[in-house]
Design a protein around this motif. Structure first.
Motif, PDB file in Angstrom:
ATOM      1  N   UNK A  23       1.027  -1.321  -0.141  1.00 16.18           N
ATOM      2  CA  UNK A  23       0.123   0.213  -0.214  1.00 16.18           C
ATOM      3  C   UNK A  23       0.891   0.782   0.302  1.00 16.18           C
ATOM      4  N   UNK A  24       2.141   0.859  -0.369  1.00 12.33           N
ATOM      5  CA  UNK A  24       3.118   2.220  -0.094  1.00 12.33           C
ATOM      6  C   UNK A  24       2.883   2.871  -1.673  1.00 12.33           C
ATOM      7  N   UNK A  25       4.149   4.194  -1.801  1.00  7.67           N
ATOM      8  CA  UNK A  25       3.878   4.627  -3.047  1.00  7.67           C
ATOM      9  C   UNK A  25       5.567   4.789  -2.880  1.00  7.67           C
ATOM     10  N   UNK A  26       6.556   5.643  -4.288  1.00  7.04           N
ATOM     11  CA  UNK A  26       7.201   5.990  -4.012  1.00  7.04           C
ATOM     12  C   UNK A  26       7.600   7.538  -4.516  1.00  7.04           C
ATOM     13  N   UNK A  27       8.571   8.002  -3.509  1.00  2.00           N
ATOM     14  CA  UNK A  27       8.820  10.180  -4.463  1.00  2.00           C
ATOM     15  C   UNK A  27      10.337   9.326  -4.564  1.00  2.00           C
ATOM     16  N   UNK A  28      11.650   9.597  -5.901  1.00  2.00           N
ATOM     17  CA  UNK A  28      12.011   9.598  -5.882  1.00  2.00           C
ATOM     18  C   UNK A  28      13.313  10.632  -6.073  1.00  2.00           C
ATOM     19  N   UNK A  29      14.274  10.996  -5.488  1.00  2.00           N
ATOM     20  CA  UNK A  29      14.696  12.025  -6.065  1.00  2.00           C
ATOM     21  C   UNK A  29      15.915  11.674  -6.229  1.00  2.00           C
ATOM     22  N   UNK A  30      15.988  10.932  -8.370  1.00  2.00           N
ATOM     23  CA  UNK A  30      17.162  11.123  -8.699  1.00  2.00           C
ATOM     24  C   UNK A  30      18.486  11.269  -8.158  1.00  2.00           C
ATOM     25  N   UNK A  31      18.480  12.835  -8.748  1.00  2.00           N
ATOM     26  CA  UNK A  31      20.157  13.354  -8.453  1.00  2.00           C
ATOM     27  C   UNK A  31      20.552  12.905  -6.835  1.00  2.00           C
ATOM     28  N   UNK A  33      20.069  10.193  -5.636  1.00  2.00           N
ATOM     29  CA  UNK A  33      19.745   9.228  -5.094  1.00  2.00           C
ATOM     30  C   UNK A  33      18.688   8.540  -4.140  1.00  2.00           C
ATOM     31  N   UNK A  34      18.012   9.182  -3.737  1.00  2.00           N
ATOM     32  CA  UNK A  34      16.758   8.156  -2.161  1.00  2.00           C
ATOM     33  C   UNK A  34      15.578   8.656  -2.588  1.00  2.00           C
ATOM     34  N   UNK A  35      14.906   7.248  -2.144  1.00  7.98           N
ATOM     35  CA  UNK A  35      13.368   6.997  -1.736  1.00  7.98           C
ATOM     36  C   UNK A  35      13.188   7.016  -1.157  1.00  7.98           C
ATOM     37  N   UNK A  36      11.812   7.832  -0.736  1.00  6.53           N
ATOM     38  CA  UNK A  36      11.201   7.918   0.473  1.00  6.53           C
ATOM     39  C   UNK A  36       9.329   6.882   0.240  1.00  6.53           C
ATOM     40  N   UNK A  37       9.722   6.250   1.172  1.00  2.00           N
ATOM     41  CA  UNK A  37       8.736   4.908   0.627  1.00  2.00           C
ATOM     42  C   UNK A  37       7.238   5.533   1.304  1.00  2.00           C
ATOM     43  N   UNK A  38       6.624   6.446   1.095  1.00  2.00           N
ATOM     44  CA  UNK A  38       5.120   7.148   2.074  1.00  2.00           C
ATOM     45  C   UNK A  38       3.645   6.019   1.759  1.00  2.00           C
ATOM     46  N   UNK A  39       3.250   6.074   3.275  1.00  2.00           N
ATOM     47  CA  UNK A  39       2.048   5.882   3.084  1.00  2.00           C
ATOM     48  C   UNK A  39       0.915   6.693   2.227  1.00  2.00           C
ATOM     49  N   UNK A  40      -0.536   5.532   2.160  1.00  2.00           N
ATOM     50  CA  UNK A  40      -1.149   6.536   1.469  1.00  2.00           C
ATOM     51  C   UNK A  40      -1.871   7.850   2.016  1.00  2.00           C
ATOM     52  N   UNK A  41      -1.452   7.733   3.187  1.00  2.14           N
ATOM     53  CA  UNK A  41      -1.519   9.406   3.667  1.00  2.14           C
ATOM     54  C   UNK A  41      -0.507  10.308   4.020  1.00  2.14           C
ATOM     55  N   UNK A  42       0.961   9.802   3.498  1.00  3.24           N
ATOM     56  CA  UNK A  42       1.963  10.826   3.208  1.00  3.24           C
ATOM     57  C   UNK A  42       2.301  10.431   3.946  1.00  3.24           C
ATOM     58  N   UNK A  43       2.603   9.619   5.119  1.00  2.77           N
ATOM     59  CA  UNK A  43       4.011   9.882   6.366  1.00  2.77           C
ATOM     60  C   UNK A  43       4.809   8.776   5.507  1.00  2.77           C
ATOM     61  N   UNK A  44       6.289   8.945   6.469  1.00  7.47           N
ATOM     62  CA  UNK A  44       7.738   8.278   5.546  1.00  7.47           C
ATOM     63  C   UNK A  44       7.430   7.330   6.167  1.00  7.47           C
TER      64      UNK A  44
END
Length: 80
Positions: A23-31, A33-44
């Motif tokens: 149920x997570x989604x990823x917020x990726x910052x390519x430069x 090289x960071x991935x924030x795996x987030x809950x549906x409500x936007x919590x890290x």
């Protein structure tokens, strides 16, 4: 559409950024090289390093098996 790539979850599994599962989604910052795996409500929920390919993970000296998004996060022994 999220950046396609890979990250290692907290159990040492390799996951795709476009299908992290749980149920997570990823917020990726390519430069960065960071991935924030987030809950549906936007919590890290988890932070990880972004890898473009599974070969990049192996070149970093990490041995991780690629799992599908349907593979559960956490272990039953840990209460998940």
């Amino acid at each position: 559409m999220p950046d396609e790539g890979y990250f290692v979850d907290w159990d040492g599994n390799l996951r795709r950024t476009d299908d992290p599962g749980g149920g997570y989604y990823c917020d990726v910052d390519r430069p960065a090289r960071y991935v924030a795996i987030m809950t549906k409500s936007g919590a890290l929920a988890h932070e990880a390093t972004f890898y473009k390919t599974p070969d990049d993970v192996a070149k970093a000296g990490i041995k991780a098996s690629l799992v599908p998004g349907s593979h559960p996060w956490g272990r039953k022994a840990d209460g998940f």
